[in-house]
Design an enzyme around this catalytic site. Structure first.
Site, PDB file in Angstrom:
ATOM      1  N   CYS A 100     -80.009 -17.994  79.510  1.00 53.01           N
ATOM      2  CA  CYS A 100     -80.291 -17.924  78.066  1.00 53.01           C
ATOM      3  C   CYS A 100     -79.381 -16.883  77.409  1.00 53.01           C
ATOM      4  O   CYS A 100     -78.179 -17.061  77.360  1.00 53.01           O
ATOM      5  CB  CYS A 100     -81.780 -17.650  77.853  1.00 53.01           C
ATOM      6  SG  CYS A 100     -82.352 -18.107  76.213  1.00 53.01           S
TER       7      CYS A 100
ATOM      8  N   GLU B 223     -86.429 -19.061  85.906  1.00 47.78           N
ATOM      9  CA  GLU B 223     -87.366 -17.998  86.319  1.00 47.78           C
ATOM     10  C   GLU B 223     -88.756 -18.215  85.727  1.00 47.78           C
ATOM     11  O   GLU B 223     -89.719 -17.595  86.180  1.00 47.78           O
ATOM     12  CB  GLU B 223     -86.799 -16.623  85.929  1.00 47.78           C
ATOM     13  CG  GLU B 223     -87.008 -16.177  84.488  1.00 47.78           C
ATOM     14  CD  GLU B 223     -86.070 -16.831  83.471  1.00 47.78           C
ATOM     15  OE1 GLU B 223     -85.455 -17.876  83.789  1.00 47.78           O
ATOM     16  OE2 GLU B 223     -85.978 -16.305  82.333  1.00 47.78           O
TER      17      GLU B 223
ATOM     18  N   HIS C  28     -84.701 -21.886  81.523  1.00 53.63           N
ATOM     19  CA  HIS C  28     -85.209 -20.696  82.228  1.00 53.63           C
ATOM     20  C   HIS C  28     -85.795 -21.049  83.599  1.00 53.63           C
ATOM     21  O   HIS C  28     -87.010 -21.254  83.705  1.00 53.63           O
ATOM     22  CB  HIS C  28     -86.309 -20.045  81.387  1.00 53.63           C
ATOM     23  CG  HIS C  28     -85.817 -19.335  80.172  1.00 53.63           C
ATOM     24  ND1 HIS C  28     -85.430 -18.017  80.193  1.00 53.63           N
ATOM     25  CD2 HIS C  28     -85.648 -19.759  78.897  1.00 53.63           C
ATOM     26  CE1 HIS C  28     -85.040 -17.644  78.978  1.00 53.63           C
ATOM     27  NE2 HIS C  28     -85.156 -18.687  78.169  1.00 53.63           N
TER      28      HIS C  28
END
Lengths: 224, 735
Positions: free
Chosen positions: A86, A196, A194
């Site tokens: 990002c 994560e 994302h």
């Protein structure tokens, strides 16, 4: 494996990445301030999402001048894995480790949703645990995630298999539906989605976990 | 230009333009000071005595609300209330309105509303873990409203996304009465270890007052006064009262404050946010709580502009500023600590023992008044309420004439109040921090607490149509609906914060609405044993003397003791049985179908059986904890029609139901009901739990059709047609 998560003023996904490493793949991880000048001893560099310096001037532009950046570039050139997610992707394009740029979404609005991606290259240190053309679900959360590059650069990205993730639908107007790319050497990955945030099924998807597992597996095989 | 003298302020009645009444002014000069207040002092009184800061018009009503339970660690009076959730952890939460600023400058008004409520949470040393919001606008049929919606939503997202706190839920509705006076209520929840709790207090002689954060500018001067007045065409020069937000600075401030409170609690005695009425409110409140005095030197205040007067500095509402009370021996440590975060921190004053509030500027003493007179001596007004004529005695219900069952069904789904708000909430980052288990769009948002089995559910609810037609029962419904949303998600309701949005309380009819609806809220809170631990009052929501609907907003927090209990409203699997728990009556007054058919809402609401409501909540929680329930959805606006459709949409499923209810009753909005799906193998167990109080409606299908058989007709609707009506309504109206 020992990971560094670089934190800038305004980073806000640093802890998400920290937990992904700690709880997702059970490896060492430290938050490293933008003020530091050395990343000695780290095997993987992670640049988190957020709004470094409030995204003032242009996303990632001010962060690209932080003290730590020279060291990130040095390690990248040594072939160490560098992952920018990002805002981290935006910073990597600003410092020239990755080509192209990220601009306002086609809708001109911030969008947060689960999106479908296709793994376009599973022969990188970030994607070896995925199947080629595997369909995965990873969330996005960005206002400036529309990838843009000129046609010559795009041609190069395709030629060199640098496009690693593509959106299954046109979520933000990115050129060629690009969601993530590597450098030519394939040791620097920038992506808007994302991974994560997708390491536990209870949070909606665990499809991001293989990205971190891939990094770990590659490092292990190299050590052997 | 020099400031008016005390005599001029009195003779020209300048105090009146700042909102002080003649009686209040005389009380200050004759009883409190024994002299005429100067320009700066008059300014301080006018903001501190505004409704926004003092609750002088609503205090008496607010005392009705219960604020204690076995879980309450702190109630109203702090920046936010605190609820024990076990394991030495607590949640801190509060909601606040930013209605007036959002009407004038929607992006900044909404953004700074979010910024302000976040500061209230981290000033307690709590780490913010979730945001919610409740928004009300006029009908989406004109460009002005569309502009307001677009900008308010962008402002909320712009601030929350940047600072990195997930927005996990909320509500948005549309009603003509909010056209010129939209409501923007924001709520923040923080997580705290009990022991770290910092009171916002300035105690101990010679302790220092430290200012941290953004510089002070001329923005927001008299914001609190502005929020305590009505809007009209004549008052157009109000833009200067709106503040501008900087979420980047707030992020630094948040991280720094949480760290200093958690890691260096020995350095500091109190932390307070500079919110409404800025420097004066934060410091005076700090000092008054410990019966101390305070001395401030304004020359030390970091200033954004040149030549600011004492009056301007004291009343500025520049954002992203905090005050700390610290021990003098740690002054260097504190200033260095903030310097590491690139934040301005300066000592601006100290605590004194004389109980006076003294301000020095350019070497002169410019304010010298008793601290208590700013906070404790505010007159309290007891207004007289009169029941509005529209509120009749009998409770006869509207009889909806449904010409086409299918058309009415689709119209309910595409009504902006019920239609999907995804187009708006997808612009909020709902997942940052990687703890969000239930994102916006279900009954309540849920964040898990990392490292524990627990999770926190939260919802913002209001139904101003009900409160408008029947303030007392409408007030009850608001709390009940919030509680059902929490329960449906698997949570036990543990506490409430509220935003009480009304018109001018000096109007007896509006005061009656306020009084009655708060009574309704209070009675249900007591019955369910859910305390109101914090909140905010926003009065004078009027434009050209037209008041908004009485609009109390309930922000409820629930505790989910085990994440395996988290339940959502979406149907899960074809073949699951669909149950309606609770009995359905003819409840059409104030309903969506009445509004659609009449273009207005009217008539009293039926009384609610609170025992039945409580019993059903217990049954649902019991069934969830026994893992018998696959999905659970609270029934509210649009009744069974809306609930069935919404539950089907998420996973693109259909349903096949056969009910003893009439087609009309499918639109009824009777309280205390839930739509529940259950694996067919658990049929007996669930029916035992439900007792006699249910109807098995049918089952979930995967044939992309809604098949409905009521007491009077059969209807098939294609899933895709229903979905289009529901999903596309808002994007279509916005573009």
């Amino acid at each position: 494996m020992n990971f560094a998560v670089i934190t800038f003023p305004g980073s806000n996904c640093d802890m998400d990445l920290y937990h992904a490493i700690k709880e997702g793949i059970n490896q060492e991880v430290n938050l490293v301030s933008y003020k530091e000048k050395s990343l000695e001893g780290y095997d993987g560099i992670l640049i988190p999402g957020g709004f470094s310096y409030g995204d003032y001037l242009r996303s990632g532009a001010i962060a690209s001048h932080a003290p730590i950046i020279d060291e990130v570039i040095r390690l990248a050139n040594q072939g160490k894995p560098v992952l920018g997610i990002c805002n981290g992707f935006q910073i990597l394009t600003e410092i020239g480790l990755l080509p192209g740029t990220l601009t306002n979404n086609r809708q001109n609005r911030f969008i947060c949703e689960q999106v479908g991606l296709t793994v376009e290259n599973n022969k990188t240190l970030f994607t070896s645990k995925y199947d080629f053309k595997e369909k995965i679900t990873i969330p996005i959360a960005h206002g400036e995630g529309r990838y843009y590059c000129d046609s010559e650069t795009l041609h190069g990205l395709n030629e060199n298999n640098q496009i690693v993730f593509r959106y299954d639908s046109d979520v933000n107007g990115s050129v060629d539906r690009i969601a993530g790319i590597t450098n030519k050497q394939k040791n620097v990955l920038g992506m808007m989605p994302h991974p994560e945030r997708a390491i536990e099924n209870i949070l909606g998807s665990a499809d991001g976990l293989n990205l971190f597992k891939s990094m770990l597996e590659t490092q292990k095989s190299e050590v052997q | 230009m020099s400031e008016p003298t005390p005599i001029q302020i009195k003779e020209d009645k300048i105090y009146k333009t700042w909102g002080l009444s003649e009686a209040e002014y005389s009380f200050i000069s004759e009883k409190i000071l024994g002299r005429l207040p100067n320009y700066t002092e008059t300014g301080l009184y006018s903001v501190m005595w505004s409704e926004h800061c003092s609750y002088k018009n609503s205090k008496k009503v607010l005392r009705k609300l219960p604020n204690d339970s076995s879980r309450v660690l702190a109630g109203p009076g702090e920046d936010a209330g605190i609820i024990d959730i076990g394991d030495d952890q607590a949640v801190v939460f509060k909601a606040e309105s930013h209605n007036h600023p959002s009407a004038v400058e929607p992006y900044q008004g909404a953004a700074t509303g979010v910024g302000g409520i976040i500061r209230d949470i981290f000033s307690m040393g709590a780490t913010p873990i979730a945001l919610l919001n409740s928004l009300k606008f006029g009908s989406l049929d004109n460009n002005q409203t569309k502009h307001l919606v677009k900008e308010v939503v962008a402002g909320i997202g712009g601030y929350g996304n940047c600072i990195g706190i997930p927005t996990i839920g909320g509500e948005i509705s549309f009603e003509k009465c909010y056209e010129k006076n939209p409501l923007v209520n924001a709520m923040c929840i923080g997580l705290l270890d009990n022991t770290q709790f910092k009171h916002g207090q300035a105690s101990g002689n010679n302790n220092l007052i430290v200012y941290v954060g953004s510089t002070t500018g001329r923005d927001g001067i008299h914001g609190a006064t502005f929020a305590s007045d009505e809007f009209s065409n004549k008052k157009k020069k109000q833009r200067s009262a709106v503040q501008v937000g900087n979420p980047f600075i707030e992020k630094l401030l948040m991280d720094a404050c949480v760290e200093i409170i958690q890691e260096h609690s020995d350095w500091i005695l109190g932390v307070q946010d500079m919110g409404a009425a800025g420097l004066v409110s934060s410091t005076a409140e700090m000092a008054s709580k410990t019966k101390s005095g305070l001395m401030l030197n304004l020359d030390n205040v970091p200033q954004r502009e040149k030549g600011m007067t004492a009056y301007e500095m004291m009343l500025s509402e520049s954002q992203e500023r905090m005050v700390l009370c610290i021990k003098p021996e740690f002054e260097k440590n504190v200033l260095n600590f903030f310097d590491e975060y690139n934040l301005d921190a300066v000592t601006i004053g100290k605590v004194t023992s004389d109980k006076q509030y003294k301000i020095f500027h350019e070497g002169k003493l410019v304010v010298d008044i008793p601290v208590d007179s700013l906070t404790d001596e505010v007159p309290e007004y007891d207004h007289h309420g009169i029941k509005p004529k529209r509120i009749s005695e009998d409770r006869e219900q509207f009889d909806p004439q449904i010409a086409s069952f299918k058309e009415s069904w689709l119209n309910v789904l595409s009504s902006p109040t019920i239609a999907s708000k995804r187009y708006l909430y997808e612009t909020y980052d709902s997942q940052v921090k990687s703890n969000t288990v239930v994102r916006p769009g279900s009954d309540a948002g849920v964040v898990r607490i990392r490292g524990t089995k627990k999770a926190i559910a939260s919802t913002n609810d209001s139904n101003s149509r009900y409160v408008y037609v029947d303030p007392y029962i409408g007030g009850q419904v608001t709390v009940l609906e919030a509680a059902r949303n929490i329960v449906s998600t698997g949570g036990i309701p543990v506490g409430i914060t509220d935003c009480l949005n009304y018109g001018n309380p000096e109007d007896p009819e509006i005061f009656w609405e306020l009084d009655q609806s708060v009574q309704g809220i209070a009675d249900v809170c007591k019955h369910l044993d859910v305390p109101v631990i914090s909140g905010n009052v926003s009065l004078y929501n009027e434009f050209n003397k037209e008041a908004i609907y009485p609009s109390p907003m309930i922000g409820m927090v629930g505790l989910i003791e085990d994440i395996s209990n988290i339940t959502t409203s979406a149907f899960k699997k074809s073949g699951d049985l669909i149950y309606l728990l609770g009995s359905t009556g003819n409840d059409f007054n104030g309903s969506e179908i009445q509004n659609q058919l009449l273009g207005r809402v009217e008539g009293r609401l039926n009384e609610i059986d609170l025992n039945a409501e409580k019993k059903n909540q217990e049954i649902v929680l019991d069934a969830i904890q026994k893992h018998l329930i696959k999905s659970c959805h609270d029934l509210s606006e649009g009744g069974l029609v809306a609930a069935l459709s919404e539950s089907a949409f998420d996973n693109n499923l259909g349903f096949n139901i056969q009910t003893t209810l009439t087609s009309k009753q499918m639109f009824s909005e009777t309280q205390s009901r839930y739509l529940i799906t259950v694996d067919s193998k658990n049929k007996e167990s669930i029916e035992d739990l439900f007792n006699d109080n249910f109807e098995c409606l049918g089952f979930v299908t995967n044939d992309s059709t809604f098949s409905i058989q009521t007491a009077d007709e059969n209807l098939d609707i294609e899933l895709s047609e229903a979905l289009d009506n529901w999903k596309e309504a808002i994007p279509c109206l916005m573009n």
